[in-house]
Design a protein around this motif. Structure first.
Motif, PDB file in Angstrom:
ATOM      1  N   UNK A   1       0.825  -1.205   0.000  1.00  6.08           N
ATOM      2  CA  UNK A   1       0.000   0.000   0.000  1.00  6.08           C
ATOM      3  C   UNK A   1       0.857   1.251   0.000  1.00  6.08           C
ATOM      4  N   UNK A   2       1.951   1.220   0.760  1.00  7.05           N
ATOM      5  CA  UNK A   2       2.863   2.369   0.803  1.00  7.05           C
ATOM      6  C   UNK A   2       3.538   2.576  -0.545  1.00  7.05           C
ATOM      7  N   UNK A   3       3.833   1.485  -1.235  1.00  7.57           N
ATOM      8  CA  UNK A   3       4.423   1.593  -2.565  1.00  7.57           C
ATOM      9  C   UNK A   3       3.454   2.260  -3.539  1.00  7.57           C
ATOM     10  N   UNK A   4       2.174   1.886  -3.441  1.00  6.64           N
ATOM     11  CA  UNK A   4       1.165   2.505  -4.314  1.00  6.64           C
ATOM     12  C   UNK A   4       1.063   4.005  -4.047  1.00  6.64           C
ATOM     13  N   UNK A   5       1.108   4.354  -2.744  1.00  6.75           N
ATOM     14  CA  UNK A   5       1.024   5.775  -2.395  1.00  6.75           C
ATOM     15  C   UNK A   5       2.254   6.531  -2.898  1.00  6.75           C
ATOM     16  N   UNK A   6       3.442   5.899  -2.805  1.00  2.00           N
ATOM     17  CA  UNK A   6       4.665   6.540  -3.284  1.00  2.00           C
ATOM     18  C   UNK A   6       4.584   6.806  -4.786  1.00  2.00           C
ATOM     19  N   UNK A   7       4.066   5.852  -5.542  1.00  2.00           N
ATOM     20  CA  UNK A   7       3.909   6.040  -6.989  1.00  2.00           C
ATOM     21  C   UNK A   7       2.893   7.131  -7.301  1.00  2.00           C
ATOM     22  N   UNK A   8       1.803   7.149  -6.548  1.00  2.00           N
ATOM     23  CA  UNK A   8       0.747   8.148  -6.784  1.00  2.00           C
ATOM     24  C   UNK A   8       1.253   9.562  -6.544  1.00  2.00           C
ATOM     25  N   UNK A   9       2.264   9.707  -5.664  1.00  2.00           N
ATOM     26  CA  UNK A   9       2.760  11.032  -5.303  1.00  2.00           C
ATOM     27  C   UNK A   9       3.997  11.441  -6.100  1.00  2.00           C
ATOM     28  N   UNK A  10       4.251  10.759  -7.219  1.00  2.00           N
ATOM     29  CA  UNK A  10       5.340  11.201  -8.085  1.00  2.00           C
ATOM     30  C   UNK A  10       5.070  12.629  -8.554  1.00  2.00           C
ATOM     31  N   UNK A  11       6.165  13.365  -8.763  1.00  2.00           N
ATOM     32  CA  UNK A  11       6.037  14.807  -8.995  1.00  2.00           C
ATOM     33  C   UNK A  11       5.181  15.143 -10.212  1.00  2.00           C
ATOM     34  N   UNK A  12       5.284  14.346 -11.303  1.00  3.13           N
ATOM     35  CA  UNK A  12       4.492  14.692 -12.479  1.00  3.13           C
ATOM     36  C   UNK A  12       3.004  14.470 -12.248  1.00  3.13           C
ATOM     37  N   UNK A  13       2.659  13.488 -11.409  1.00  5.86           N
ATOM     38  CA  UNK A  13       1.239  13.279 -11.104  1.00  5.86           C
ATOM     39  C   UNK A  13       0.696  14.443 -10.271  1.00  5.86           C
ATOM     40  N   UNK A  14       1.514  14.958  -9.350  1.00  9.06           N
ATOM     41  CA  UNK A  14       1.095  16.132  -8.562  1.00  9.06           C
ATOM     42  C   UNK A  14       0.916  17.347  -9.468  1.00  9.06           C
ATOM     43  N   UNK A  15       1.866  17.546 -10.407  1.00 11.79           N
ATOM     44  CA  UNK A  15       1.764  18.683 -11.327  1.00 11.79           C
ATOM     45  C   UNK A  15       0.530  18.556 -12.210  1.00 11.79           C
ATOM     46  N   UNK A  16       0.231  17.342 -12.653  1.00 13.74           N
ATOM     47  CA  UNK A  16      -0.957  17.133 -13.485  1.00 13.74           C
ATOM     48  C   UNK A  16      -2.226  17.371 -12.677  1.00 13.74           C
ATOM     49  N   UNK A  17      -2.249  16.909 -11.425  1.00 15.05           N
ATOM     50  CA  UNK A  17      -3.412  17.155 -10.568  1.00 15.05           C
ATOM     51  C   UNK A  17      -3.647  18.648 -10.394  1.00 15.05           C
ATOM     52  N   UNK A  18      -2.562  19.395 -10.212  1.00 20.44           N
ATOM     53  CA  UNK A  18      -2.684  20.859 -10.103  1.00 20.44           C
ATOM     54  C   UNK A  18      -3.218  21.446 -11.403  1.00 20.44           C
ATOM     55  N   UNK A  19      -2.732  20.929 -12.534  1.00 19.80           N
ATOM     56  CA  UNK A  19      -3.203  21.412 -13.833  1.00 19.80           C
ATOM     57  C   UNK A  19      -4.672  21.129 -14.051  1.00 19.80           C
ATOM     58  N   UNK A  20      -5.124  19.936 -13.674  1.00 18.92           N
ATOM     59  CA  UNK A  20      -6.550  19.596 -13.800  1.00 18.92           C
ATOM     60  C   UNK A  20      -7.406  20.473 -12.906  1.00 18.92           C
ATOM     61  N   UNK A  21      -6.837  20.864 -11.780  1.00 20.13           N
ATOM     62  CA  UNK A  21      -7.555  21.691 -10.811  1.00 20.13           C
ATOM     63  C   UNK A  21      -7.712  23.128 -11.290  1.00 20.13           C
ATOM     64  N   UNK A  22      -6.726  23.646 -12.015  1.00 16.21           N
ATOM     65  CA  UNK A  22      -6.669  25.094 -12.278  1.00 16.21           C
ATOM     66  C   UNK A  22      -6.958  25.495 -13.720  1.00 16.21           C
ATOM     67  N   UNK A  23      -6.913  24.561 -14.659  1.00 17.68           N
ATOM     68  CA  UNK A  23      -7.053  24.951 -16.062  1.00 17.68           C
ATOM     69  C   UNK A  23      -8.402  24.511 -16.620  1.00 17.68           C
ATOM     70  N   UNK A  24      -8.875  25.170 -17.681  1.00 16.66           N
ATOM     71  CA  UNK A  24     -10.188  24.836 -18.254  1.00 16.66           C
ATOM     72  C   UNK A  24     -10.202  23.425 -18.839  1.00 16.66           C
TER      73      UNK A  24
END
Length: 610
Positions: free
Chosen positions: A533-556
């Motif tokens: 489970x910790x491995x899955x969380x580590x993969x989910x928190x990779x920097x590009x996934x965080x940047x994409x989440x921010x992009x989905x949050x802020x862009x049209x």
């Protein structure tokens, strides 16, 4: 060197020849000769000024009987030394110095003294420049600035600082010289300290400081300072804009780079080769290859660096065939390719797997174009062969290299071994890497993945132990995305962003939707000894996934997301981003350390060949 007398505009060069003929035909009057010499100097023709003097001095020695003529002659020597071999002006310079000493002007006249310092400084004789400076009974700001510039030109910034600290009065030139000196030396902290203390900055002050940040790969600070400069209503020059574009290229800051381009067009700034090439490079590195090509095609004159930048840009975007077509066009126009050009050509072959073409171009470097391959060209060939499955041939090429392969070569081979599961050659490459670059974490991660693919769990465990025993620090993945003229940067597991709670909520939703679409985290890529489970969380928190989440949050919805990553995209993120493009109906352009990936409708432009 400042001129004494009136401030009339410099005559055009075609008028100067007529003036010189007038002097030769008339009696050599010192005032007329001085006027002609000054005209030549102000037209950046110091050698002609010296020729006038040399032609007339034998029949009219009184020409140098006044300090004005003498200082002009010394200025001409200084300017000539800066343009050509300093040795050519040394005999005349020494003679003029002796004349200045005999006449007393060397000690009594500040203009002659300053001209002496400038002459010796520009001819590379710092010890004589310093002696002339030390002997000056008075030191005004200009004389000190000449000495400052001399030290900075020689890289002796500490000596320049001693002169600077000893100045009673300083002008903007003094401050700018010190900013420039520290910037060129790479001491960005001291450059900023001087910059902040400068009360009346001009475009050169800002340009030097922004350039220092850009060259030091402190691109975020360069762009922040650019914003402050624009807010201060200081008009940038071409050098400033080239530095800003370089920082944009590094950060993937397309919006800011496009604003620089808009400023160039709206203010009708001439796009010379340097600025044009910077624009081509910026658009390509920020993921907008269409505008890169548009700028390239609009340039009236291009040099080999411009062509090479465009070829590399196309290659990095996976447009290998287009890059090779452009190379053929370049050759047809009679331009000679250089080492940089061939890096782009071989990269183009690598990214689309053109093995036979790559071999042909590699051979043509020496056989046709006389370009000796360097280590980076061999690296491209190792990458080309290795990715295509010719791992043994890549190994043979390394062994045949005329110089010792570096860590990048062996790391490239190790990457090929991971793709094609070659444990034996991987271990040989790793043995070399442990010597050449023992603390780089990426080598151990790659070999661990190779062991995992081969079900060699003992090897995986040994890699984990080595990382722990040698205290090898993982280089954190960093990804950035531009929004509202600001570059937002994320690291793996980041919690520092002001909107982090919203970002993680969006990340959770995103992972949920991907899981429903068939996403399965590749937990074998995680080397830490943690639960599943910790491995899955580590993969989910990779920097590009965080940047994409921010992009989905802020862009049209439906807009393109552009991400820049400092490391190679991992297989898990690559797989996830393909699904994101499908599930969210978005185009995503991701620049990793190796190339651009254009994701759309569940596919990537690299076709999983990266």
């Amino acid at each position: 060197m400042r001129a004494r007398g009136g401030g009339a505009a410099a005559p055009r060069p075609e008028h100067l020849a007529a003036h010189a003929r007038l002097v030769k035909s008339a009696d050599a009057d010192p005032f007329v000769v001085s006027t002609v010499m000054r005209a030549y100097l102000r037209s950046s023709l110091p050698l002609q000024a010296l020729l006038v003097l040399r032609g007339l001095l034998p029949r009219a020695p009184r020409l140098l009987a006044n300090s004005f003529s003498l200082s002009l002659a010394l200025q001409a020597c200084a300017a000539s030394a800066a343009l050509a071999s300093s040795a050519a002006t040394r005999p005349l310079g020494a003679s003029l110095h002796a004349r200045a000493v005999r006449s007393g002007f060397a000690a009594a006249d500040l203009f002659v003294r300053t001209a002496l310092v400038e002459m010796y400084a520009k001819s590379g004789r710092a010890e004589l420049a310093r002696a002339a400076f030390d002997e000056a009974p008075r030191r005004d700001v200009f004389l000190c600035n000449v000495m400052l510039a001399a030290y900075v030109a020689r890289g002796e910034v500490a000596e320049a600082r001693r002169v600077f600290d000893g100045m009673r009065d300083r002008d903007l030139v003094s401050w700018n010289t010190m900013i420039h000196g520290y910037a060129v030396r790479g001491d960005v902290g001291m450059a900023r300290e001087i910059f902040d203390a400068t009360s009346d900055r001009d475009a050169f002050s800002w340009s030097s400081m922004i350039s220092a940040y850009a060259k030091g790969r402190r691109s975020k600070e360069a762009l922040e300072l650019w914003k402050v400069m624009r807010a201060a209503c200081v008009a940038p020059d071409c050098i400033t804009m080239v530095s800003v574009l370089s920082a944009c290229s590094d950060m993937g800051a397309l919006t800011i780079g496009a604003e620089v381009h808009q400023f160039v067009e709206s203010h009708r700034v001439e796009v010379d080769m340097k600025l044009g090439t910077a624009l081509v490079d910026m658009y390509a590195k920020c993921g907008d290859i269409e505008n890169s090509l548009k700028v390239f095609r609009a340039m009236p004159v291009m040099d080999v660096l411009t062509w090479s930048s465009m070829i590399i840009g196309l290659a990095n975007h996976g447009l290998g065939h287009d890059a090779l077509s452009l190379f053929s066009e370049m050759i047809s126009q009679g331009l000679q390719p250089n080492e940089i050009t061939f890096v782009g050509v071989l990269m183009a072959c690598t990214h689309v797997g053109l093995v036979s073409d790559g071999k042909k171009y590699f051979s043509s470097m020496t056989d046709v174009h006389g370009v000796v391959p360097r280590v980076e060209h061999y690296g491209c060939m190792v990458d080309l062969l290795g990715r295509a499955g010719h791992v043994e041939e890549a190994m043979q090429l390394i062994r045949s290299m005329p110089f010792e392969p570096d860590a990048i070569i062996w790391r490239t081979l190790l990457g090929a071994c991971r793709i094609h599961k070659n444990v034996e050659i991987a271990e040989e490459a790793m043995a070399k890497l442990k010597v050449l670059d023992p603390l780089a974490d990426g080598h151990y991660v790659l070999l661990s993945n190779i062991y995992a693919q081969a079900n060699s769990w003992e090897g995986v465990a040994e890699m984990r132990k080595t990382i722990k025993r040698e205290n090898i620090q993982r280089v954190p993945g960093r990804s950035s995305i531009e929004w509202e003229n600001t570059v937002h940067e994320f690291v793996s597991g980041d919690r520092s962003h002001p909107r982090i709670e919203e970002i993680y909520k969006m990340l959770e939703k995103m992972i949920g939707r991907l899981t429903q679409a068939g996403y399965r985290p590749m937990t074998s890529l995680v080397l830490q000894d943690i639960d599943e489970q910790s491995k899955k969380r580590a993969l989910a928190e990779h920097s590009e996934k965080l940047a994409i989440a921010f992009g989905l949050l802020t862009t049209p919805p439906g807009s393109t997301l552009r991400i820049t990553k400092n490391l190679r995209a991992c297989e898990d993120c690559h797989s996830a981003i393909k699904l994101i493009s499908l599930v969210y109906g978005r185009k995503l352009i991701v620049r990793d350390r190796n190339r651009f990936h254009h994701f759309s409708e569940g596919q990537c432009s690299c076709k999983d060949y990266w």
